[in-house]
Enzyme design. Structure first.
Site, short mmCIF file in Angstrom:
data_model
loop_
_atom_site.label_atom_id
_atom_site.label_comp_id
_atom_site.label_asym_id
_atom_site.label_seq_id
_atom_site.Cartn_x
_atom_site.Cartn_y
_atom_site.Cartn_z
N HIS A 1 10.59 -10.29 11.96
CA HIS A 1 11.83 -10.50 11.32
C HIS A 1 12.44 -9.46 10.61
O HIS A 1 12.04 -8.23 10.76
CB HIS A 1 11.76 -11.67 10.26
N HIS B 1 9.59 -4.95 6.85
CA HIS B 1 9.01 -5.17 8.44
C HIS B 1 9.88 -4.18 9.35
O HIS B 1 9.22 -3.99 10.41
CB HIS B 1 9.07 -6.53 8.74
N ASP C 1 0.91 -14.99 6.17
CA ASP C 1 1.61 -14.87 4.88
C ASP C 1 0.90 -15.46 3.69
O ASP C 1 0.19 -16.59 3.73
CB ASP C 1 2.95 -15.41 4.91
N HIS D 1 9.02 -17.03 0.71
CA HIS D 1 7.65 -17.39 1.27
C HIS D 1 7.12 -18.77 0.87
O HIS D 1 7.27 -19.23 -0.29
CB HIS D 1 6.77 -16.17 0.60
ZN LIG Z 1 10.07 -11.13 4.85
#
Ligand SMILES: [Zn+2]
Length: 539
Positions: A57, A62, A178, A352
């Site tokens: 993503h 990232h 995650d 998240h």
């Molecule tokens: Zn993220």
């Protein structure tokens, strides 16, 4: 920071390069360092085995390091979903690099060396986020990067649970997941919640409204724009990252608003404050950002004052709290009303997943082994407890230390085969990696203890000290009012020099001697350890 890769002898595929702009608390100690990027030295000499890079993503932690690392990995091919590729390509274009991330649809299956990679759509705080299902000769690796299960996402595109289930049915060897939200019970609320709160703010605001959030969260920016238009306001954007992301998102159809809703910077003056909705970069209190300039009353087009409202729709990343607070306080001083999550709920929701989201993924994937990623050690440990509640053996939740290399082999449990030395590679202005630990330590010392420079004049011809050493200090103590200390310090320096009879040959040694003696003396007298810089000047 996490750079994840498989460790197979012949084929090594890097899943994700990541940069951490201070996600760890390290940031507080990084004086003047702009960015930390992954240390890829371990991979550099294994370039020939790297088949490509796949991005999950478009968040900066990232894709943010891509412009610094991808050529070190041998200009490998890169893939990502449409928006992810667009955001990454902005960074590559900016650095004038040739490589591009190839955009792929969610139904594409990539064949990369002996691996196949398919994409599962998941909801997160940036659209087009994906989990990767990687089929390897040893089994399926499910790469469950940042996500939450938002059942009412702003863009209407829900997580592809049926594809996640399908991967689980095939049997997954290892789930990378995650784990950042593993301490939070329940499910993470939908992004929709932010809309309700923002609508209330807009209904009450008597003046201009400034809105700041993560500049990649274009769904939330779209939500804010829709609401602002409903309340009869016009929109202006401030900040390069927001401009670039909004432009890319508009072009690709990820955002939609009438062009006439936008007002040019220079026309703002003519628009009544109550008609203005300004989307401003700098939610993390970044120095020099548009918002920080507004707060310091130093922005070319934007002023805030009595009656104006500033909405922070982002939580400070750990380590950034201080910078954010400074901006909030300056905005208050200007007379603005400031809304941020410490004093108002639901201005920001996490991207998240909480315990519920995480356990839902775990149940659907049903892997043999689990490797929690994207959190710190305590998040991983907490994840292990949650997995144990679902019947997992603690041993099967792998929690390696940073730098440890895990190896998967047929028929045996994964094990750590190697530990590599990892360093934070720091980007400071234009240089990459030229700020080492020594430089950083010096900056830290200067910032907390000050600096003392000793100038020793020597005769070029004889090598003899020609005059009293001069002592200059900054940020240490006010030397003019410490005459006695200064005299004593000078004496310490002179004595250190006098240890050597006649012509001094080894100036390096003398410099060290002077530095050490003075450091000891100053510490005894003041309890401080400033950075001491002895300078020998030939005259
Ligand atoms: Zn993220």
């Amino acid at each position: 920071m996490h750079t994840n890769y498989t460790n197979k002898k012949q084929d090594r595929r890097v899943f994700e390069g990541s940069s951490s702009s201070g996600k760890d608390s390290l940031r507080i100690f990084m004086y003047g360092v702009d960015l930390v990027i992954p240390d890829v030295r371990y991979l550099e000499d294994k370039k020939q085995y790297i088949r490509g890079l796949v991005f999950t993503h478009g968040h900066d932690d990232h894709i943010g390091g891509i412009q610094y690392i991808y050529f070190k990995l041998g200009n490998v091919p890169m893939w990502g979903t449409t928006l992810t590729a667009a955001f990454a390509n902005i960074k590559l274009t900016e650095r004038k690099l040739k490589g591009r991330v190839t955009p792929v649809d969610f139904d594409r299956v990539l064949q990369i060396g002996p691996f196949t990679v398919s994409f599962n759509r998941v909801t997160h705080s940036v659209p087009d986020a994906a989990h990767l299902v990687i089929t390897t000769p040893l089994g399926i690796i499910y790469h469950g990067s940042d996500f939450k299960f938002d059942f009412d996402p702003l863009d209407g595109k829900k997580s592809e649970l049926e594809k996640i289930n399908a991967a689980g049915k095939k049997g997954v060897l290892c789930l990378l997941t995650d784990c950042l939200g593993s301490e939070r019970p329940g499910f993470t609320p939908s992004e929709q919640v932010v809309g309700t709160t923002l609508a209330k703010e807009l209904a009450l605001a008597p003046g201009k409204v400034l809105f700041t959030t993560q500049s990649s969260n274009i769904s939330r920016i779209q939500l804010a724009i829709d609401l602002a238009l409903k309340y009869g306001r016009k929109i202006a954007f401030f900040g390069r990252s927001i401009d670039q992301n909004v432009e890319a998102a508009l072009k690709l159809g990820f955002m939609r608003f009438p062009r006439e809703a936008i007002i040019r910077d220079q026309d703002l003056r003519r628009l009544p404050a109550v008609k203005q909705f300004l989307i401003v970069a700098g939610a993390q209190g970044q120095e020099g950002s548009a918002l920080s300039r507004v707060a310091n009353d130093d922005h070319k087009f934007v002023r805030v004052g009595e009656g104006d409202t500033v909405v922070f729709s982002a939580d400070p990343i750990p380590g950034n709290e201080h910078s954010v607070n400074v901006v909030i306080e300056e905005l208050y001083r200007r007379g603005a009303r400031v809304s941020y999550s410490d004093i108002m709920e639901d201005l920001h929701v996490s991207g998240h997943g909480s315990q519920g989201d995480l356990m839902l993924l775990l149940s659907a994937v049903g892997p043999k082994y689990i490797l929690p990623i994207g959190g710190t050690y305590k998040h991983m440990m907490q994840y292990r407890r949650l997995a144990a509640d679902l019947g997992y053996n603690k041993r099967d939740v792998l929690i390696p230390e940073e730098g440890q290399v895990l190896e998967f082999r047929p028929g045996v449990p994964p094990r750590v085969v190697e530990t590599i030395e990892l360093e934070n590679v720091m980007v400071d202005g234009l240089g990459v990696g030229d700020v080492g630990n020594v430089v950083l330590r010096d900056r830290q010392t200067i910032a907390t203890e000050g600096i003392v420079v000793i100038v020793v004049p020597i005769a070029k011809s004889t090598g003899q000290v020609t005059a009293e050493p001069d002592i200059i200090s900054r940020g240490f103590i006010y030397m003019k009012e410490s005459g006695r200390l200064l005299d004593d310090a000078r004496r310490v320096v002179s004595q250190s020099l006098r240890l050597k009879k006649g012509r001094i040959l080894d100036w390096r040694f003398v410099r060290k001697q002077v530095g050490e003696n003075l450091e000891m003396f100053l510490f005894k007298e003041t309890g401080r350890r400033p950075l001491i810089v002895p300078v020998i000047v030939e005259v």
